[in-house]
Design a protein around this motif. Structure first.
Motif, PDB file in Angstrom:
ATOM      1  N   PRO A 186     -28.540  29.182   2.628  1.00 45.97           N
ATOM      2  CA  PRO A 186     -27.478  29.446   2.920  1.00 45.97           C
ATOM      3  C   PRO A 186     -26.501  30.257   2.254  1.00 45.97           C
ATOM      4  O   PRO A 186     -25.580  30.800   3.545  1.00 45.97           O
ATOM      5  CB  PRO A 186     -27.210  27.948   3.165  1.00 45.97           C
ATOM      6  CG  PRO A 186     -28.282  26.903   2.069  1.00 45.97           C
ATOM      7  CD  PRO A 186     -29.048  28.221   1.456  1.00 45.97           C
TER       8      PRO A 186
ATOM      9  N   VAL B 114     -35.261  25.674   4.145  1.00 49.84           N
ATOM     10  CA  VAL B 114     -33.302  26.016   3.058  1.00 49.84           C
ATOM     11  C   VAL B 114     -33.592  25.605   1.922  1.00 49.84           C
ATOM     12  O   VAL B 114     -33.318  24.604   0.943  1.00 49.84           O
ATOM     13  CB  VAL B 114     -32.511  24.992   3.941  1.00 49.84           C
ATOM     14  CG1 VAL B 114     -30.966  25.585   3.441  1.00 49.84           C
ATOM     15  CG2 VAL B 114     -32.673  24.904   5.358  1.00 49.84           C
TER      16      VAL B 114
ATOM     17  N   CYS C  15     -28.293  24.511  -2.674  1.00 48.79           N
ATOM     18  CA  CYS C  15     -28.635  24.923  -1.319  1.00 48.79           C
ATOM     19  C   CYS C  15     -30.191  24.654  -1.123  1.00 48.79           C
ATOM     20  O   CYS C  15     -30.812  24.581  -0.454  1.00 48.79           O
ATOM     21  CB  CYS C  15     -28.027  25.633  -1.421  1.00 48.79           C
ATOM     22  SG  CYS C  15     -28.021  27.017  -2.290  1.00 48.79           S
TER      23      CYS C  15
END
Lengths: 181, 242
Positions: free
Chosen positions: A123, A46, A40
């Protein structure tokens, strides 16, 4: 405890449980090989890696997702038990509510850490944020009859809550979002 | 969902349009979507206008590779203590610097992040080495020796004295005048160079590291570090082919 709340506990707790398991596996992979880039970690914003490596990711001295595995398992089990006909006594419902209060406070501390200290989003962690809030909110409404007036606007409160957090996420990573447009 | 203590109303007479909850929920969703969307859309033009060449490559910027007329320019905003930057160095930029040497202008810019306590001291060390014409050597030393100064076991290092000693050893290794190096690390001029890079990065919308710009355009790619490396090379090749 209502059956609708029980379903929320099964689905929300299940999603949280999956996220916690995945984060634990990612953490193990990273411990085994420090150069491992988590699935991720897509870009500087992110990025599970920078979140997982932060001191806040082990708030109690061990990785947070271990706590998530234990706690979400209880949430799911409670939901399943109620669907199977279990009528939790008062003490159980109050204790369960106390647990969700701890969860929601912890999650907001983690949100603040993620937005303003670590400055990255993970996430799987946001899945935990998203499910913990309704689990807390609907457990609260279900446990305390005195809150009946709030039940009339239950989902409005929930979406307002989400909207505030979305706005904070937007402003904290302003440069990133605006660069995507 | 919750039980109510009031007696149930007759379901036929009770149905009078959507409930207060549904109406309020819809209002909150619509207002939030309008405000957040509106803010994003109205502000989108700010950034691209600011990406001017001087902000990306100021006068006297350090280069890891240089081509006449800066035909193709790669700018990287980096933090010497950031683990992702070290990973990118080992897997992407070190090789690009070698493979594209003399064909592109590769400009490293400082973007020390607050969460890395040794990032500013490392940036100052690199800038101070630059004062003696050895920026490249210190840049390489810092990333090649990342494990020795930037981390303490599992954690991001925070021991400034230990790191400073390591920087000074490296400075001596690459042949710097140590007294001058120490003075330059402390000089306001060196600090100003790092601050200028930070300010330029902020102006360009940099918020994390590493952030790349190719010919003035922000470069972004998803996937693993290897994927990003391949995409970056493809981007550079395309720019060179023009």
């Amino acid at each position: 405890m209502s059956r609708r709340l029980a379903w929320l506990l099964v689905l929300g707790g299940g999603a949280g449980l999956v996220a916690a398991v995945v984060l634990t596996l990612e953490k193990i992979a990273r411990l085994r090989d420090p150069t491992y880039v988590p699935t991720c970690s897509l870009n500087p914003v992110v990025s599970c890696g920078s979140v997982m490596d932060s001191p806040q990711a082990a708030a109690f001295g061990f990785p947070n997702p271990l706590l998530g595995i234990a706690a979400f398992a209880v949430v799911v089990t409670t939901g399943v038990a109620v669907l199977a006909g279990f009528h939790p006594p008062r003490w159980y419902r109050v204790a369960f509510h106390v647990g969700t209060v701890f969860g929601v406070v912890f999650v907001h501390w983690l949100i603040a850490a993620s937005l303003y200290d670590i400055r990255a989003l993970c996430p799987y962690c946001t899945v935990v944020w998203v499910v913990t809030i309704p689990v807390f909110w609907y457990t609260t409404l279900d446990t305390w009859p005195a809150l009946a007036p709030l039940r009339r606007v239950h989902s409005a409160v929930l979406v307002l809550w989400y909207a505030v957090i979305a706005a904070l996420v937007l402003s904290a990573f302003w440069d990133y979002w605006s660069s995507l447009l | 969902m919750p039980r109510t203590s009031r007696p149930k109303r007759n379901p036929v007479t009770a149905r009078r349009g959507p409930s207060l909850n549904v109406v309020l929920t819809a209002v909150v969703v619509l207002v939030a979507a309008a405000v957040l969307g509106g803010v994003l859309v109205t502000n989108r033009s700010d950034e691209s206008a600011a990406a001017t060449q001087d902000t990306l490559v100021p006068n006297g910027a350090h280069t890891l590779s240089k081509v006449e007329g800066d035909r193709v320019t790669l700018v990287e905003f980096l933090d010497f203590q950031c683990p992702a930057c070290a990973t990118y160095y080992a897997n992407v930029t070190k090789q690009i610097e070698q493979d594209y040497q003399g064909r592109i202008t590769f400009v490293p810019r400082n973007f020390p992040l607050r969460m890395h306590p040794l990032a500013v001291p490392a940036a100052l060390a690199a800038e101070a080495a630059g004062k003696q014409g050895k920026y490249r050597e210190m840049y390489h030393a810092l990333y090649e020796g990342y494990d020795q100064w930037a981390v303490e076991g599992e954690r991001i290092g925070a021991d400034t004295d230990r790191a400073t000693a390591w920087f000074e050893r490296s400075a001596a290794d690459i042949g710097l005048d140590l007294a001058r190096f120490r003075a330059d690390v402390r000089s306001p001029e060196t600090r100003a160079a790092v601050d200028r890079d930070l300010a330029d990065g902020a102006k360009l919308g940099v918020s994390g590291t590493p952030t790349f710009f190719v010919d003035g355009e922000r470069f972004e790619a998803g996937g693993t570090v290897a994927d990003v490396g391949r995409a970056l090379r493809a981007r550079l090749d395309a720019a060179l082919a023009r």
